[in-house]
Write an enzyme that holds these catalytic residues in place. Structure first.
Site, mmCIF file in Angstrom:
data_model
loop_
_atom_site.group_PDB
_atom_site.id
_atom_site.type_symbol
_atom_site.label_atom_id
_atom_site.label_comp_id
_atom_site.label_asym_id
_atom_site.label_seq_id
_atom_site.Cartn_x
_atom_site.Cartn_y
_atom_site.Cartn_z
ATOM 1 N N HIS A 43 43.022 23.800 -32.363
ATOM 2 C CA HIS A 43 43.288 22.438 -31.905
ATOM 3 C C HIS A 43 42.067 21.531 -32.037
ATOM 4 C CE1 HIS A 43 45.836 19.674 -29.579
ATOM 5 N NE2 HIS A 43 44.723 19.278 -28.983
ATOM 6 N N SER A 88 46.286 15.044 -31.183
ATOM 7 C CA SER A 88 46.699 15.468 -29.848
ATOM 8 C C SER A 88 47.384 14.310 -29.113
ATOM 9 C CB SER A 88 45.485 16.020 -29.091
ATOM 10 O OG SER A 88 45.875 16.795 -27.982
ATOM 11 N N ASP A 114 46.820 26.572 -32.964
ATOM 12 C CA ASP A 114 47.396 25.833 -31.847
ATOM 13 C C ASP A 114 48.374 26.757 -31.136
ATOM 14 O OD1 ASP A 114 46.656 23.049 -31.323
ATOM 15 O OD2 ASP A 114 47.169 22.664 -33.414
#
Length: 305
Positions: free
Chosen positions: A279, A162, A247
């Site tokens: 995610h 991320s 995602d």
């Protein structure tokens, strides 16, 4: 300094409403295996438990300073067997540059150290204390520090999740002559990252960051890969761009476009969507040796040795 500008056609996010943009960049709203309001807490809990286990079962050096700043620390976890030459796997945690910690990010330590890899979990000053420029500088200096500490390493493999994937991608742009050492970088693994920060400016994620347009453009690797000269890393150094099936579409778009840019400017890049994960569990599952991403990491490291 002038930054590359992209048209609305090149930036489909400009056509999104503010509500949709907020949703696209809120990963918890796309999970399917747990409740959105519980996913972050679960993620931190799993990471904390993995870290406690790693610290209890693996030789380690904790809170090693890589700079003079209070937040400039890293944790090093070693395999059981002593060796002066080993691959180094550096992990940069996510949390939108405003949350997360090395103290709950050692997901992959046990599976990787079991295979002879030294794992390093890097801390950096998150917002509001740290700015994006400072975080990029800190992460770059952590790589320099480790190269100097372990000059006989068998390759440095930089992985970020991320926001951490963004910071790892910024290392692709580093000018190593400034630091007086060229790290033995042999691989990058960028997991569910953001590579153009401009879409975040109008979202709530920017509240602690207080990013200006110039801040976002200056720290967007997507905008600089083709204008910054190729850096002195191994020509065959692979850059793996990975994203979870669940995602958001914007995370998918950003990953695919960054991969395409990497290819265009000559990097040895690959793109992969990992099926069945979102995610969060894309990283949570790294506690398992039989996990798909764990196996990708091991293959990346050991096919280079």
């Amino acid at each position: 300094m002038a930054f590359p500008s992209l048209s609305a056609g090149q930036n489909p996010w400009r056509n999104l409403s503010s509500e949709e943009l907020e949703k696209q960049y809120s990963p918890s709203r796309w999970v399917i295996h747990t409740k959105p309001e519980e996913v972050v807490g679960n993620f931190v809990q799993i990471g904390s438990q993995a870290t406690q286990k790693a610290r209890a079962t693996r030789r380690n050096q904790l809170d090693v300073p890589y700079g003079d700043g209070e937040g400039e620390k890293l944790d090093i976890y070693f395999p059981d067997e002593d060796s002066k030459a080993f691959p180094l796997f550096l992990f940069l945690h996510g949390g939108y540059w405003q949350s997360g910690s090395k103290d709950d990010s050692a997901f992959m330590v046990n599976p990787l150290t079991a295979q002879g890899i030294v794992v390093v979990i890097v801390a950096y000053d998150i917002a509001p204390k740290g700015t994006l420029d400072q975080m990029v500088d800190q992460v770059t200096r952590s790589v320099v520090f480790l190269q100097r500490r372990y000059p006989s390493n068998e390759g440095i493999y930089l992985c970020g999740h991320s926001a951490g994937a963004h910071l790892a991608a910024m290392v692709l742009l580093a000018r190593w002559t400034k630091h007086g050492v060229t790290p033995n970088l042999q691989g990058f693994l960028l997991v569910s990252g953001i590579y153009d920060l401009e879409p975040l400016i109008a979202t709530s994620q920017n509240d602690p960051l207080r990013m200006t347009l110039e801040d976002a453009q200056r720290n967007s690797p997507q905008r600089h890969l083709d204008v910054v000269p190729a850096q002195p890393v191994a020509p065959a150094c692979p850059v793996l761009v990975l994203v979870g099936q669940h995602d958001s579409p914007e995370f998918h778009r950003q990953s695919k476009e960054f991969y395409e840019t990497l290819l265009r400017v000559g990097w040895k890049a690959s793109f992969q969507q990992l099926r069945g994960v979102d995610h969060f569990d894309i990283i949570e599952n790294l506690t398992r040796e039989d996990d798909v991403l764990t196996q990708i990491i091991l293959k990346t490291v050991f096919q280079k040795l």
